[in-house]
Scaffold this active site. Structure first.
Site, PDB file in Angstrom:
ATOM      1  N   ALA A 198      47.151  36.129  45.284  1.00 35.57           N
ATOM      2  CA  ALA A 198      45.755  35.926  44.891  1.00 35.57           C
ATOM      3  C   ALA A 198      45.547  35.770  43.390  1.00 35.57           C
ATOM      4  O   ALA A 198      44.732  34.960  42.947  1.00 35.57           O
ATOM      5  CB  ALA A 198      44.920  37.089  45.418  1.00 35.57           C
ATOM      6  N   ARG A 199      46.260  36.536  42.585  1.00 28.88           N
ATOM      7  CA  ARG A 199      45.983  36.578  41.145  1.00 28.88           C
ATOM      8  C   ARG A 199      46.546  35.393  40.379  1.00 28.88           C
ATOM      9  O   ARG A 199      46.268  35.233  39.190  1.00 28.88           O
ATOM     10  CB  ARG A 199      46.538  37.868  40.558  1.00 28.88           C
ATOM     11  CG  ARG A 199      48.044  38.059  40.707  1.00 28.88           C
ATOM     12  CD  ARG A 199      48.433  39.479  40.327  1.00 28.88           C
ATOM     13  NE  ARG A 199      49.857  39.767  40.495  1.00 28.88           N
ATOM     14  CZ  ARG A 199      50.398  40.965  40.298  1.00 28.88           C
ATOM     15  NH1 ARG A 199      49.627  41.971  39.918  1.00 28.88           N
ATOM     16  NH2 ARG A 199      51.688  41.169  40.470  1.00 28.88           N
ATOM     17  N   ARG A 255      47.093  40.951  44.484  1.00 28.72           N
ATOM     18  CA  ARG A 255      48.193  40.053  44.848  1.00 28.72           C
ATOM     19  C   ARG A 255      48.229  39.728  46.340  1.00 28.72           C
ATOM     20  O   ARG A 255      48.462  38.585  46.737  1.00 28.72           O
ATOM     21  CB  ARG A 255      49.514  40.711  44.429  1.00 28.72           C
ATOM     22  CG  ARG A 255      50.788  40.037  44.932  1.00 28.72           C
ATOM     23  CD  ARG A 255      51.999  40.851  44.495  1.00 28.72           C
ATOM     24  NE  ARG A 255      53.233  40.456  45.157  1.00 28.72           N
ATOM     25  CZ  ARG A 255      54.104  39.578  44.675  1.00 28.72           C
ATOM     26  NH1 ARG A 255      53.851  38.980  43.530  1.00 28.72           N
ATOM     27  NH2 ARG A 255      55.220  39.292  45.322  1.00 28.72           N
ATOM     28  N   ASN A 272      54.104  36.426  50.901  1.00 26.34           N
ATOM     29  CA  ASN A 272      55.392  35.765  50.670  1.00 26.34           C
ATOM     30  C   ASN A 272      56.573  36.681  50.968  1.00 26.34           C
ATOM     31  O   ASN A 272      57.685  36.459  50.489  1.00 26.34           O
ATOM     32  CB  ASN A 272      55.484  35.247  49.230  1.00 26.34           C
ATOM     33  CG  ASN A 272      56.428  34.073  49.111  1.00 26.34           C
ATOM     34  OD1 ASN A 272      56.536  33.250  50.027  1.00 26.34           O
ATOM     35  ND2 ASN A 272      57.117  33.965  47.990  1.00 26.34           N
ATOM     36  N   ARG A 273      56.330  37.722  51.765  1.00 28.30           N
ATOM     37  CA  ARG A 273      57.398  38.571  52.303  1.00 28.30           C
ATOM     38  C   ARG A 273      57.205  38.773  53.810  1.00 28.30           C
ATOM     39  O   ARG A 273      57.868  39.605  54.406  1.00 28.30           O
ATOM     40  CB  ARG A 273      57.401  39.953  51.623  1.00 28.30           C
ATOM     41  CG  ARG A 273      57.618  39.944  50.129  1.00 28.30           C
ATOM     42  CD  ARG A 273      59.022  39.530  49.741  1.00 28.30           C
ATOM     43  NE  ARG A 273      59.249  39.682  48.310  1.00 28.30           N
ATOM     44  CZ  ARG A 273      58.903  38.793  47.389  1.00 28.30           C
ATOM     45  NH1 ARG A 273      58.282  37.678  47.754  1.00 28.30           N
ATOM     46  NH2 ARG A 273      59.155  39.003  46.102  1.00 28.30           N
ATOM     47  N   HIS A 325      53.406  28.960  42.453  1.00 30.90           N
ATOM     48  CA  HIS A 325      53.225  30.353  42.059  1.00 30.90           C
ATOM     49  C   HIS A 325      53.110  30.436  40.536  1.00 30.90           C
ATOM     50  O   HIS A 325      53.178  29.441  39.835  1.00 30.90           O
ATOM     51  CB  HIS A 325      54.429  31.193  42.511  1.00 30.90           C
ATOM     52  CG  HIS A 325      54.695  31.162  43.974  1.00 30.90           C
ATOM     53  ND1 HIS A 325      54.430  32.225  44.806  1.00 30.90           N
ATOM     54  CD2 HIS A 325      55.218  30.187  44.773  1.00 30.90           C
ATOM     55  CE1 HIS A 325      54.765  31.922  46.044  1.00 30.90           C
ATOM     56  NE2 HIS A 325      55.250  30.686  46.048  1.00 30.90           N
ATOM     57  N   GLU A 399      57.351  28.208  39.832  1.00 28.41           N
ATOM     58  CA  GLU A 399      56.723  29.287  39.079  1.00 28.41           C
ATOM     59  C   GLU A 399      56.170  28.637  37.817  1.00 28.41           C
ATOM     60  O   GLU A 399      56.914  28.294  36.902  1.00 28.41           O
ATOM     61  CB  GLU A 399      57.729  30.390  38.737  1.00 28.41           C
ATOM     62  CG  GLU A 399      58.256  31.172  39.932  1.00 28.41           C
ATOM     63  CD  GLU A 399      57.256  32.205  40.438  1.00 28.41           C
ATOM     64  OE1 GLU A 399      56.241  32.445  39.740  1.00 28.41           O
ATOM     65  OE2 GLU A 399      57.495  32.766  41.518  1.00 28.41           O
TER      66      GLU A 399
END
EC number: 3.4.17.-
Length: 438
Positions: A198-199, A255, A272-273, A325, A399
């Site tokens: 989210a962040r 997050r 994402n896990r 990300h 990233e």
């Protein structure tokens, strides 16, 4: 209101100015978060030995810090850059400990509340300067992004189709945009998602930028024309809709998702896990209060389940998976969960190398690239590995900027340069897909 941000576009659609004013002035659009970050700091540490790393792990556990990077305390090791968000009270304890143990540190953000308020102030100013058009150089709320999706769906019927693949835990629709010329019954496809955490606001900003550039340059850029004629892009601008909304209204640095656990007060799962690939193994946590909580079972989160179902249904046509990300400036590919070489390594590595080279050519920004387990860290249950294991041969995770100076508070003035360079990287990967590997 011009949703493509280009007054010369003949297909642009306008909405009343009052609509944008309401969205700017409504509660939560620019939020002070009840002064919750007053005096909080963001501190960077790089342990010089395993002894220092162990000492930092212990005090991080005691103080319950918010790790910005890496994502889990378990990743803290000798030589690893560690960016820590810590409360005002706990920061006194941490700084005293660091001075006593002679562990080097650097304060990246002295007062996090002031940094957040500065971000919000700039958002308001920039939005008000551009009431006549949708501004792609500011961060947008979930409501803005959904309105943007619906408007493009109405005004770009030749290239855009928007639909929902399900609902989030809190009942919000999970919108997908199909982008591409509707010219064939069967076309290969590329999946793009942003905002799984989210962040990481720069992710959704890039997804919107990609759509805008694709539509605006379709008739003038031969590469884009080829991409949209030969491929469909399935774009999910905000994966974690509940968490993203929460990051705008309550906690800027949230997050996870927003699901509830029956046994704990802590909310949310790391989306994402939560995928069924080495689920809840190394790099994931089984504790609901941790930021890398893997969930009670694979695909427990309705957001993950909906995307997994869509990808399973279309995996024969989807040839590339791209997830965006922040932050680290890296382009990663499988595997994340183990140290091993993927079967089509040479093809994927070549595509990644060309992409970061193209990215660097724009503003000179350097990205590292390689297998995620070696370039970043080992993590299990993530979407990139799942996509690859389920037959999507090109699976990448970006990233985006930066490397920690701003962290998750990347200023809006850096949206355009970040998106411009990333756009070139994505085009390189896509053209490589069309030209080279099957």
């Amino acid at each position: 209101m011009n949703f493509l941000g280009n007054p010369r576009s003949h297909t642009a659609a306008f909405l009343p100015v009052c609509w944008l004013l309401l969205n700017i002035l409504k509660p939560g659009h620019c939020h002070s978060y009840d002064n919750r970050y007053a005096g909080d700091k963001v501190i960077r540490l790089i342990p010089k030995s395993e002894e220092e790393a162990l000492a930092l792990k212990n005090i991080y556990h005691q103080l319950k810090v918010d790790l910005w990077q890496p994502s889990s305390i378990s990743y803290v090791s000798e030589g690893t850059i560690t960016d820590v968000h810590i409360s005002q009270n706990a920061s006194r304890t941490l700084l005293a400990f660091l001075q006593e143990t002679h562990i080097y540190y650097k304060v990246l953000i002295e007062d996090l509340q002031k940094a957040v308020e500065n971000e919000n102030s700039l958002q308001t100013q920039r939005n008000r300067r551009s009431l006549s058009e949708y501004n792609y150089e500011v961060y947008h709320s979930l409501e803005d992004i959904q309105s943007w999706l619906h408007h493009l769906n109405q005004t770009q019927p030749g290239l855009v189709r928007v639909f929902s693949i399900g609902r989030s835990y809190e009942g919000r629709p999970l919108f997908i945009m199909q982008l591409g010329r509707k010219s064939r019954a069967y076309k290969r496809a590329v999946w793009i998602d942003c905002g799984i955490h989210a962040r990481e606001w720069i992710g959704p900003a890039f997804c919107q930028w990609f759509v805008r550039e694709a539509i605006l340059t379709y008739k003038t850029d031969p590469a884009m024309k080829k991409m949209l004629n030969h491929l469909y892009f399935y774009i999910m601008p905000v994966f974690n809709v509940d968490g993203y909304h929460f990051s705008w209204t309550h906690d800027r640095f949230w997050r996870k998702t927003r699901s509830r656990d029956s046994k704990f007060r802590c909310r949310g799962v790391d989306a994402n896990r939560n995928w069924k690939v080495k689920w809840c193994d190394e790099g994931a946590s089984a504790h609901p209060c941790d930021d890398t909580y893997c969930g009670p079972f694979p695909e427990s989160e309705p957001e993950v389940k909906a995307v997994a179902n869509f990808l399973r249904k279309h995996r024969k046509r989807i040839r590339a998976y791209l997830s965006f990300h922040a932050y680290a400036q890296m382009l990663l590919y499988p595997y994340s969960y183990k140290y091993a070489t993927i079967p089509n390594f040479s093809c994927v590595e070549f595509a990644a190398h060309k992409a970061v080279k193209a990215l660097r050519s724009v503003h000179g920004i350097r990205y590292r690239h390689g297998p995620a387990s070696q370039t970043l860290y080992v993590s299990s249950g993530n979407s990139m590995d799942w996509a690859y294991k389920n037959g999507i041969p090109y699976a990448f995770a970006f990233e985006l900027r930066d490397t920690g100076h701003f962290g998750f508070l990347l200023p809006e003035m850096l949206i355009k340069p970040t998106c411009t360079e990333t756009m070139l990287a994505v085009k390189n990967i896509t053209m490589h897909l069309l030209k080279k590997c099957p």
